[in-house]
Design a protein around this motif. Sequence first.
Motif, mmCIF file in Angstrom:
data_model
loop_
_atom_site.group_PDB
_atom_site.id
_atom_site.type_symbol
_atom_site.label_atom_id
_atom_site.label_comp_id
_atom_site.label_asym_id
_atom_site.label_seq_id
_atom_site.Cartn_x
_atom_site.Cartn_y
_atom_site.Cartn_z
ATOM 1 N N GLY A 1 -21.819 -1.377 1.476
ATOM 2 C CA GLY A 1 -21.439 -1.728 2.835
ATOM 3 C C GLY A 1 -20.072 -2.365 2.948
ATOM 4 N N GLY A 2 -19.488 -2.704 1.819
ATOM 5 C CA GLY A 2 -18.187 -3.351 1.803
ATOM 6 C C GLY A 2 -17.039 -2.375 1.922
ATOM 7 N N SER A 3 -15.817 -2.921 1.822
ATOM 8 C CA SER A 3 -14.606 -2.129 1.993
ATOM 9 C C SER A 3 -13.626 -2.401 0.860
ATOM 10 C CB SER A 3 -13.928 -2.464 3.326
ATOM 11 O OG SER A 3 -14.752 -2.159 4.421
ATOM 12 N N LEU A 4 -12.808 -1.400 0.582
ATOM 13 C CA LEU A 4 -11.702 -1.527 -0.355
ATOM 14 C C LEU A 4 -10.550 -0.674 0.162
ATOM 15 C CD1 LEU A 4 -13.164 -1.192 -3.987
ATOM 16 C CD2 LEU A 4 -12.064 -3.205 -3.000
ATOM 17 N N ARG A 5 -9.342 -1.064 -0.194
ATOM 18 C CA ARG A 5 -8.163 -0.278 0.143
ATOM 19 C C ARG A 5 -7.386 0.025 -1.124
ATOM 20 N NH1 ARG A 5 -2.523 -1.741 3.110
ATOM 21 N NH2 ARG A 5 -2.259 0.171 4.333
ATOM 22 N N LEU A 6 -7.237 1.307 -1.406
ATOM 23 C CA LEU A 6 -6.466 1.750 -2.554
ATOM 24 C C LEU A 6 -5.041 2.085 -2.119
ATOM 25 C CD1 LEU A 6 -9.025 4.182 -4.260
ATOM 26 C CD2 LEU A 6 -8.823 1.693 -4.482
ATOM 27 N N SER A 7 -4.107 1.845 -3.022
ATOM 28 C CA SER A 7 -2.711 2.197 -2.788
ATOM 29 C C SER A 7 -2.194 3.004 -3.961
ATOM 30 C CB SER A 7 -1.851 0.935 -2.638
ATOM 31 O OG SER A 7 -2.292 0.131 -1.582
ATOM 32 N N CYS A 8 -1.214 3.851 -3.692
ATOM 33 C CA CYS A 8 -0.587 4.637 -4.758
ATOM 34 C C CYS A 8 0.867 4.858 -4.387
ATOM 35 C CB CYS A 8 -1.314 5.964 -4.948
ATOM 36 S SG CYS A 8 -0.566 7.036 -6.190
ATOM 37 N N ALA A 9 1.756 4.325 -5.205
ATOM 38 C CA ALA A 9 3.186 4.406 -4.932
ATOM 39 C C ALA A 9 3.854 5.370 -5.909
ATOM 40 C CB ALA A 9 3.823 3.031 -5.044
ATOM 41 N N ALA A 10 4.683 6.235 -5.367
ATOM 42 C CA ALA A 10 5.456 7.165 -6.191
ATOM 43 C C ALA A 10 6.834 6.587 -6.466
ATOM 44 C CB ALA A 10 5.580 8.505 -5.481
ATOM 45 N N SER A 11 7.278 6.730 -7.699
ATOM 46 C CA SER A 11 8.605 6.253 -8.073
ATOM 47 C C SER A 11 9.281 7.287 -8.958
ATOM 48 C CB SER A 11 8.502 4.906 -8.793
ATOM 49 O OG SER A 11 7.751 5.036 -9.982
ATOM 50 N N GLY A 12 10.595 7.188 -9.047
ATOM 51 C CA GLY A 12 11.353 8.130 -9.855
ATOM 52 C C GLY A 12 12.356 8.886 -9.012
ATOM 53 N N SER A 13 12.872 9.954 -9.581
ATOM 54 C CA SER A 13 13.899 10.737 -8.912
ATOM 55 C C SER A 13 13.293 12.018 -8.341
ATOM 56 C CB SER A 13 15.007 11.081 -9.903
ATOM 57 O OG SER A 13 16.006 11.870 -9.289
ATOM 58 N N PHE A 14 13.312 12.130 -7.031
ATOM 59 C CA PHE A 14 12.797 13.337 -6.395
ATOM 60 C C PHE A 14 13.411 13.476 -5.019
ATOM 61 C CE2 PHE A 14 9.973 10.807 -3.776
ATOM 62 C CZ PHE A 14 9.580 9.753 -4.602
ATOM 63 N N PHE A 15 13.263 14.684 -4.453
ATOM 64 C CA PHE A 15 13.828 14.953 -3.139
ATOM 65 C C PHE A 15 12.877 14.554 -2.022
ATOM 66 C CE2 PHE A 15 16.357 16.778 0.066
ATOM 67 C CZ PHE A 15 15.573 17.572 0.882
ATOM 68 N N SER A 16 11.610 14.933 -2.156
ATOM 69 C CA SER A 16 10.631 14.627 -1.115
ATOM 70 C C SER A 16 9.225 14.759 -1.700
ATOM 71 C CB SER A 16 10.777 15.567 0.079
ATOM 72 O OG SER A 16 10.528 16.906 -0.300
ATOM 73 N N ILE A 17 8.256 14.310 -0.918
ATOM 74 C CA ILE A 17 6.854 14.436 -1.297
ATOM 75 C C ILE A 17 6.146 15.279 -0.242
ATOM 76 C CG2 ILE A 17 4.700 13.265 -1.838
ATOM 77 C CD1 ILE A 17 6.322 10.797 -2.572
ATOM 78 N N ASN A 18 5.485 16.309 -0.664
ATOM 79 C CA ASN A 18 4.716 17.137 0.259
ATOM 80 C C ASN A 18 3.330 16.518 0.443
ATOM 81 O OD1 ASN A 18 6.942 18.766 0.499
ATOM 82 N ND2 ASN A 18 6.161 20.358 -0.860
ATOM 83 N N ALA A 19 2.283 17.241 0.138
ATOM 84 C CA ALA A 19 0.931 16.715 0.333
ATOM 85 C C ALA A 19 0.624 15.617 -0.683
ATOM 86 C CB ALA A 19 -0.093 17.843 0.199
ATOM 87 N N MET A 20 -0.201 14.674 -0.236
ATOM 88 C CA MET A 20 -0.722 13.630 -1.113
ATOM 89 C C MET A 20 -2.235 13.621 -0.957
ATOM 90 S SD MET A 20 2.096 10.631 -0.468
ATOM 91 C CE MET A 20 2.003 9.896 -2.112
ATOM 92 N N ALA A 21 -2.912 13.148 -1.976
ATOM 93 C CA ALA A 21 -4.370 13.218 -1.938
ATOM 94 C C ALA A 21 -4.993 12.167 -2.849
ATOM 95 C CB ALA A 21 -4.850 14.612 -2.359
ATOM 96 N N TRP A 22 -6.266 11.945 -2.606
ATOM 97 C CA TRP A 22 -7.087 11.133 -3.494
ATOM 98 C C TRP A 22 -8.252 11.981 -3.997
ATOM 99 C CZ3 TRP A 22 -5.921 6.336 -5.214
ATOM 100 C CH2 TRP A 22 -4.953 5.610 -4.509
ATOM 101 N N TYR A 23 -8.533 11.861 -5.278
ATOM 102 C CA TYR A 23 -9.683 12.486 -5.917
ATOM 103 C C TYR A 23 -10.506 11.379 -6.572
ATOM 104 C CZ TYR A 23 -7.457 17.111 -5.587
ATOM 105 O OH TYR A 23 -6.885 18.283 -5.145
ATOM 106 N N ARG A 24 -11.721 11.727 -6.942
ATOM 107 C CA ARG A 24 -12.530 10.783 -7.705
ATOM 108 C C ARG A 24 -13.370 11.524 -8.727
ATOM 109 N NH1 ARG A 24 -16.780 8.804 -2.953
ATOM 110 N NH2 ARG A 24 -17.996 10.757 -2.816
ATOM 111 N N GLN A 25 -13.721 10.799 -9.781
ATOM 112 C CA GLN A 25 -14.559 11.372 -10.828
ATOM 113 C C GLN A 25 -15.556 10.337 -11.288
ATOM 114 O OE1 GLN A 25 -12.463 13.069 -14.193
ATOM 115 N NE2 GLN A 25 -14.198 14.380 -14.672
#
Length: 120
Positions: A14-38
């Motif tokens: 019943g609780g909550s969590l917030r995940l974050s994911c930051a991209a770093s490095g040299s690139f032009f742009s980011i298209n789609a982003m997603a979360w998966y789980r296993q």
Amino acid sequence: VQLQASGGGLVQPGGSLRLSCAASGSFFSINAMAWYRQAPGKQRELVATITSGGSTNYPDSVKGRFTISRDNAENTVYLQMNSLKPEDTAVYYCNAVVVRGAPRLPYEYWGQGTQVTVSS
């Protein structure tokens, strides 16, 4: 390019969590982003996707409980998880399609995974 995920942990049902994911490095742009789980003994499954324009998609198992969002200026994707259930327990991975190089081509990258445990 690196994807650094954070925000996992132990939470009661019943609780909550917030995940974050930051991209770093040299690139032009980011298209789609997603979360998966296993989960242990199971295949990796898609949890949420978001396009560069902000369109989102979720499987029925998390629809209405999870919300994916992104901050394009910070190259960061978030996953707000509410009403968590024990079956949400898994390692969560972020994923991004990053345009880089010359010529500019899309490449897929994965974060290192963050553990989410839902238990009383």
